[in-house]
Design an enzyme around this catalytic site. Structure first.
Site, short mmCIF file in Angstrom:
data_model
loop_
_atom_site.label_atom_id
_atom_site.label_comp_id
_atom_site.label_asym_id
_atom_site.label_seq_id
_atom_site.Cartn_x
_atom_site.Cartn_y
_atom_site.Cartn_z
N LEU A 15 2.36 3.86 4.71
CA LEU A 15 3.60 3.07 4.68
C LEU A 15 4.27 3.14 3.32
CD1 LEU A 15 2.44 -0.11 6.67
CD2 LEU A 15 3.67 1.88 7.50
N TYR A 167 -9.87 -9.12 5.57
CA TYR A 167 -8.49 -8.61 5.55
C TYR A 167 -7.50 -9.73 5.87
CZ TYR A 167 -4.48 -5.60 6.63
OH TYR A 167 -3.24 -5.00 6.65
N LYS A 171 -4.43 -11.38 3.50
CA LYS A 171 -2.99 -11.35 3.80
C LYS A 171 -2.42 -12.77 3.87
CE LYS A 171 -2.45 -6.88 3.83
NZ LYS A 171 -1.73 -6.21 2.72
N THR A 202 -1.88 4.78 10.47
CA THR A 202 -2.15 5.27 9.10
C THR A 202 -3.67 5.39 8.92
OG1 THR A 202 -2.37 3.08 8.11
CG2 THR A 202 -0.13 3.98 8.20
N1 LIG Z 1 -0.96 0.33 8.97
C1 LIG Z 1 -0.74 -0.86 9.51
O1 LIG Z 1 -0.75 -1.04 10.75
C2 LIG Z 1 -0.46 -2.04 8.64
C3 LIG Z 1 -0.05 -3.23 9.24
C4 LIG Z 1 0.22 -4.32 8.45
C5 LIG Z 1 0.13 -4.22 7.09
N2 LIG Z 1 -0.27 -3.06 6.51
C6 LIG Z 1 -0.34 -3.00 5.05
O2 LIG Z 1 0.45 -1.94 4.59
C7 LIG Z 1 -0.03 -1.50 3.32
C8 LIG Z 1 -0.18 0.01 3.33
O3 LIG Z 1 -1.19 0.34 4.24
P1 LIG Z 1 -1.22 1.70 5.07
O4 LIG Z 1 -1.35 1.34 6.48
O5 LIG Z 1 -0.11 2.59 4.65
O6 LIG Z 1 -2.64 2.26 4.59
P2 LIG Z 1 -3.10 3.59 3.87
O7 LIG Z 1 -2.45 4.78 4.49
O8 LIG Z 1 -4.56 3.49 3.82
O9 LIG Z 1 -2.48 3.44 2.40
C9 LIG Z 1 -2.97 2.49 1.50
C10 LIG Z 1 -2.46 2.86 0.13
O10 LIG Z 1 -2.95 1.87 -0.81
C11 LIG Z 1 -3.52 2.58 -1.89
N3 LIG Z 1 -4.49 1.77 -2.64
C12 LIG Z 1 -5.62 1.18 -2.21
N4 LIG Z 1 -6.24 0.56 -3.23
C13 LIG Z 1 -5.46 0.77 -4.33
C14 LIG Z 1 -5.56 0.40 -5.68
N5 LIG Z 1 -6.60 -0.30 -6.16
N6 LIG Z 1 -4.57 0.77 -6.54
C15 LIG Z 1 -3.52 1.49 -6.08
N7 LIG Z 1 -3.38 1.91 -4.82
C16 LIG Z 1 -4.35 1.54 -3.96
C17 LIG Z 1 -4.15 3.80 -1.27
O11 LIG Z 1 -4.48 4.75 -2.25
P3 LIG Z 1 -5.63 5.88 -2.00
O12 LIG Z 1 -4.99 6.98 -1.21
O13 LIG Z 1 -6.00 6.30 -3.40
O14 LIG Z 1 -6.75 5.21 -1.27
C18 LIG Z 1 -3.00 4.21 -0.36
O15 LIG Z 1 -2.00 4.86 -1.09
C19 LIG Z 1 -1.34 -2.25 3.09
O16 LIG Z 1 -1.09 -3.36 2.23
C20 LIG Z 1 -1.72 -2.72 4.48
O17 LIG Z 1 -2.52 -3.88 4.45
C21 LIG Z 1 -0.57 -1.95 7.25
#
Ligand SMILES: NC(=O)c1ccc[n+]([C@@H]2O[C@H](COP(=O)([O-])OP(=O)(O)OC[C@H]3O[C@@H](n4cnc5c(N)ncnc54)[C@H](OP(=O)(O)O)[C@@H]3O)[C@@H](O)[C@H]2O)c1
Length: 244
Positions: A15, A167, A171, A202
């Site tokens: 995202l 988790y 949030k 993702t």
């Molecule tokens: N996907 C969904 O359905 C969904 C729904 C609701 C909310 N969200 C939220 O959306 C956000 C993005 O999630 P995503 O779904 O895109 O997941 P994702 O593809 O796993 O991406 C997560 C990102 O966060 C980075 N990250 C994790 N720990 C970090 C740290 N200590 N410092 C800097 N970067 C860090 C990861 O880096 P690395 O590549 O180095 O691990 C990656 O770039 C999250 O906050 C998640 O909770 C997602």
């Protein structure tokens, strides 16, 4: 008029990457925050190849020195920040398989600590480091990427949510941060909101999400480009306000 400057944490994939792409297409200079230099450089290069002004910024939200260095660099190079998207997040259990997550009664406190460290404490660290720069913007925007799973509603019409204690709790706490910062920043041009992007495919959930990352990112980007008449201290999804 110089381009708006947007920092997105965890922007090397998922995202965060798609949000950087949308904000870049809006004409913003996008600072691609990533803890891995390799992955961050690659992501910024991909966006730059698309004609966007994208630059990698090293940023591990759990590393105070990295957060401080990122703020110093943004101050030196841009002098201000217009948009901060607190997107970096983890789930310490396998979110693609809710059944694999232990019930609250047997969850390890270490898993809770891990989730809070990145998803909550990291947001405080980054926000506090960037706020002096956001206060210099005529219309600063902070977007905290939350989740429907952070909602505490007991409304029976709400779809059931997996009971992922680390988790979900992180949030909910992130939403509390939104309210707290919006309270402090009331009366300033800086708006602070939580967004729920919806369940998007993702790495976080083993690509089991039913929406595309671009769909989720559109919700995030929408809160980043809110007009002066937009809300602050709100919890927003594509369908409107989310119950706290
Ligand atoms: N996907 C969904 O359905 C969904 C729904 C609701 C909310 N969200 C939220 O959306 C956000 C993005 O999630 P995503 O779904 O895109 O997941 P994702 O593809 O796993 O991406 C997560 C990102 O966060 C980075 N990250 C994790 N720990 C970090 C740290 N200590 N410092 C800097 N970067 C860090 C990861 O880096 P690395 O590549 O180095 O691990 C990656 O770039 C999250 O906050 C998640 O909770 C997602």
């Amino acid at each position: 008029m110089t381009a708006q400057i947007a920092l997105i944490t965890g922007a090397n994939k998922g995202l965060g990457f798609e949000t950087a792409r949308i904000l870049g297409r809006e004409g913003m200079t996008v600072l691609v925050g990533a803890r891995s230099a390799d992955l961050g450089e690659k992501a910024a290069a991909t966006l730059a190849e698309e004609g966007l002004d994208a630059r990698f910024v090293h940023l591990d939200v759990t590393d105070a020195a990295s957060v401080e260095a990122a703020a110093k660099r943004i101050e030196a190079e841009h002098g201000r920040l217009d948009v901060l998207v607190n997107n970096a997040g983890i789930t310490p259990t396998d979110a693609s398989d809710p059944a694999s997550s232990p019930p609250p009664s047997s969850v390890s406190p270490d898993l809770v600590r891990m989730a809070l460290e990145t998803n909550v404490v990291g947001v405080v660290a980054v926000t506090n480091a960037m706020l002096p720069l956001l206060r210099r913007s005529p219309a600063g925007r902070i977007v905290n990427v939350s989740s429907n799973l952070g909602s505490l509603t007991t409304d029976p019409s709400t779809p059931p949510r997996p009971n992922l204690l680390p988790y979900n709790t992180s949030k909910t706490a992130l939403n509390a941060l939104t309210v707290a910062y919006a309270g402090e920043l009331a009366g300033t041009p800086v708006k602070v909101n939580s967004v729920a992007p919806g369940f998007c495919a993702t790495d976080l959930n083993g690509h089991t999400g039913t929406r595309t990352p671009a769909q989720g990112a559109a919700v995030i980007a929408g809160a980043a480009v809110l007009g002066d008449d937009g809300p602050t201290g709100a919890f927003i999804s594509e369908d409107g306000p989310v119950p706290w």
